[in-house]
Write an enzyme that holds these catalytic residues in place. Structure first.
Site, PDB file in Angstrom:
ATOM      1  N   ALA A 200      -3.661  -1.579   3.043  1.00  0.00           N
ATOM      2  CA  ALA A 200      -5.046  -1.247   2.678  1.00  0.00           C
ATOM      3  C   ALA A 200      -5.237  -0.839   1.220  1.00  0.00           C
ATOM      4  CB  ALA A 200      -5.550  -0.127   3.588  1.00  0.00           C
ATOM      5  N   HIS A 201      -4.219  -0.171   0.641  1.00  0.00           N
ATOM      6  CA  HIS A 201      -4.452   0.364  -0.713  1.00  0.00           C
ATOM      7  C   HIS A 201      -4.445  -0.714  -1.788  1.00  0.00           C
ATOM      8  CE1 HIS A 201      -0.275   0.645  -2.500  1.00  0.00           C
ATOM      9  NE2 HIS A 201       0.073   0.553  -1.236  1.00  0.00           N
ATOM     10  N   CYS A 325      14.620   0.343 -14.795  1.00  0.00           N
ATOM     11  CA  CYS A 325      15.772   1.010 -15.389  1.00  0.00           C
ATOM     12  C   CYS A 325      16.943   0.910 -14.419  1.00  0.00           C
ATOM     13  CB  CYS A 325      15.419   2.465 -15.653  1.00  0.00           C
ATOM     14  SG  CYS A 325      16.419   3.127 -16.974  1.00  0.00           S
TER      15      CYS A 325
HETATM   16  N1  PLP Z   1       4.537  -6.245  -0.599  1.00  0.00           N
HETATM   17  C1  PLP Z   1       3.939  -6.424  -1.786  1.00  0.00           C
HETATM   18  C2  PLP Z   1       3.794  -7.815  -2.323  1.00  0.00           C
HETATM   19  C3  PLP Z   1       3.448  -5.343  -2.504  1.00  0.00           C
HETATM   20  O1  PLP Z   1       2.874  -5.540  -3.695  1.00  0.00           O
HETATM   21  C4  PLP Z   1       3.610  -4.042  -1.962  1.00  0.00           C
HETATM   22  C5  PLP Z   1       3.143  -2.857  -2.721  1.00  0.00           C
HETATM   23  O2  PLP Z   1       3.716  -2.440  -3.699  1.00  0.00           O
HETATM   24  C6  PLP Z   1       4.241  -3.897  -0.724  1.00  0.00           C
HETATM   25  C7  PLP Z   1       4.682  -5.022  -0.066  1.00  0.00           C
HETATM   26  C8  PLP Z   1       4.433  -2.552  -0.094  1.00  0.00           C
HETATM   27  O3  PLP Z   1       3.231  -2.109   0.486  1.00  0.00           O
HETATM   28  P1  PLP Z   1       3.028  -0.591   0.953  1.00  0.00           P
HETATM   29  O4  PLP Z   1       2.730   0.195  -0.277  1.00  0.00           O
HETATM   30  O5  PLP Z   1       1.848  -0.649   1.896  1.00  0.00           O
HETATM   31  O6  PLP Z   1       4.239  -0.160   1.669  1.00  0.00           O
END
Ligand code: PLP
Length: 377
Positions: A200-201, A325
């Site tokens: 969702a975020h 890093c």
């Molecule tokens: N997959 C992708 C392509 C993402 O960009 C992210 C977020 O950084 C994630 C998975 C992980 O998602 P979440 O923050 O909901 O665990």
């Protein structure tokens, strides 16, 4: 001035979504597993959200399960494809998110799974001939894992074609659709996906909530054990506010999809053109078929360039570095390495949204001109 150009990392919560979440927080405190009034009220909110999400991807409500985010969803799918469905070969693209790559490494090390990395070209596109022959070779022993759009360079894969090839060969297919959701229309079944994940975020919803799509023909065992929540598929009291917020953010994203796409594409093109015309010797990473909001830019090596992320932050510009890093040394990310990027160049990922303005882009370009070694004219 503070300019946020890191929307692929996360997005701010939309005020409308926040309002809806607060209302639920205030009025709906029941445990959805309770059978009394307050429990039923909470349960109704969850099921309404599930219906909205299932409709958005043209799948049935029984195929959507709520999770704590895409990391959990990706872990669940991969681990249970091996443990429940007995797959012993994982074909994967080397530019997957770490939550996919590290899970594959775990399965390789502790579960004896054979993990085969696919070749990607300098634009990050999967070599389709090689993928087809590997899918054909391993057939129903394997699961193919390919993210729809990459979070660093934005490249969009030909998921439709990969889906057809997997279906023809009886191969399971999981796609991390995190970066596509809310930006492009997606129909999981039409793409022949067995599994998909969302968070969702990444589309102006809350953090700590996501979902997994599991095609009903390929049921798996739960990943988290406990109560009977999520029809016995994901134990733990549901994140009601998060789930409601996610459905609400998705609804708004779908309603505004065309307008956001048009505005952000133009804004990105404007940004790209200004950089191209006003800065010397820069390279754009990714493919012509990339997400409309991601601009990955590599700057020539210099002392100034090495301090770019820090100097941008001082100037109020928030973007991501394309390096990580490792043992105290700055190294290109695994994605940049996979596409054969020149490690001497400094890469920055700018990720835009409809909340950005032309003024912000102008400000960013002017600041970058003073922070990079050479600028044209
Ligand atoms: N997959 C992708 C392509 C993402 O960009 C992210 C977020 O950084 C994630 C998975 C992980 O998602 P979440 O923050 O909901 O665990």
């Amino acid at each position: 001035m503070r300019v946020y150009l890191d929307h692929a990392a996360t997005t701010p919560l939309l005020p409308e979504v926040k309002k809806e979440m607060i209302q639920i927080m205030e009025e709906c405190y029941g445990n959805p597993s309770s059978i009394h009034h307050f429990g039923r009220q909470a349960k109704t909110h969850i099921e309404t959200a599930r219906k909205k999400i299932a409709q958005a991807f043209q799948v049935s409500i029984g195929e959507i399960f709520f999770t704590s985010g895409a990391t959990e969803a990706n872990n669940m799918v991969l681990i249970q494809s091996v443990e429940t469905l007995g797959k012993n070969v994982i074909l994967y693209s080397p530019i997957e998110h770490h939550c996919v790559l590290h899970t594959i490494q775990y399965l390789q090390k502790y579960k004896g799974v054979q993990a085969i990395s696919l070749t990607v070209n300098e634009r990050g596109e999967i070599d389709m001939d090689e993928a087809e022959s590997l899918i054909h070779k391993y057939g129903d022993q394997a699961i193919l894992v390919a993210m729809y759009a990459n979070n660093e360079i934005g490249v969009i894969q030909d998921i439709q074609t990969l889906g057809v090839i997997c279906k023809r060969n009886g191969t399971l297919f999981h796609s991390d659709t995190v970066q596509m959701i809310g930006k492009y229309p997606l129909e999981f079944e039409k793409l022949h996906l067995t599994f998909a994940s969302g968070s969702a975020h990444k589309f102006f919803g809350p953090k700590g909530v996501g979902f997994v799509y599991i095609n009903s023909q390929h049921p798996i065992h739960p990943f988290i054990h406990g109560g009977s929540q999520e029809r016995n598929m994901r134990a733990g009291t549901e994140n009601i506010y998060g789930i409601v917020g996610m459905a609400s953010a998705l609804e708004i994203a779908i309603k505004e999809m065309v307008a956001r796409h048009a505005y952000v594409s133009e804004l990105k093109n404007y940004f790209k053109e200004r950089l191209q015309n006003e800065l010397d010797d820069i390279v754009f990473n990714g493919s012509p078929n990339s997400l409309y909001n991601i601009l990955s830019v590599s700057f020539p090596q210099s002392e100034k360039a090495n301090l770019l992320v820090m100097n941008m932050d001082i100037a109020g510009i928030c973007a991501s570095s394309g390096s990580a890093c490792s043992s105290g040394v700055e190294e290109d990310s695994h994605v940049l390495k996979a596409i054969g990027h020149n490690p001497k160049r400094k890469t920055i990922r700018f990720s835009l949204s409809h909340l950005n303005t032309y003024d912000e882009i102008d400000y960013t370009v002017e600041k970058l001109k003073s922070m990079t070694p050479a600028s044209v004219g």
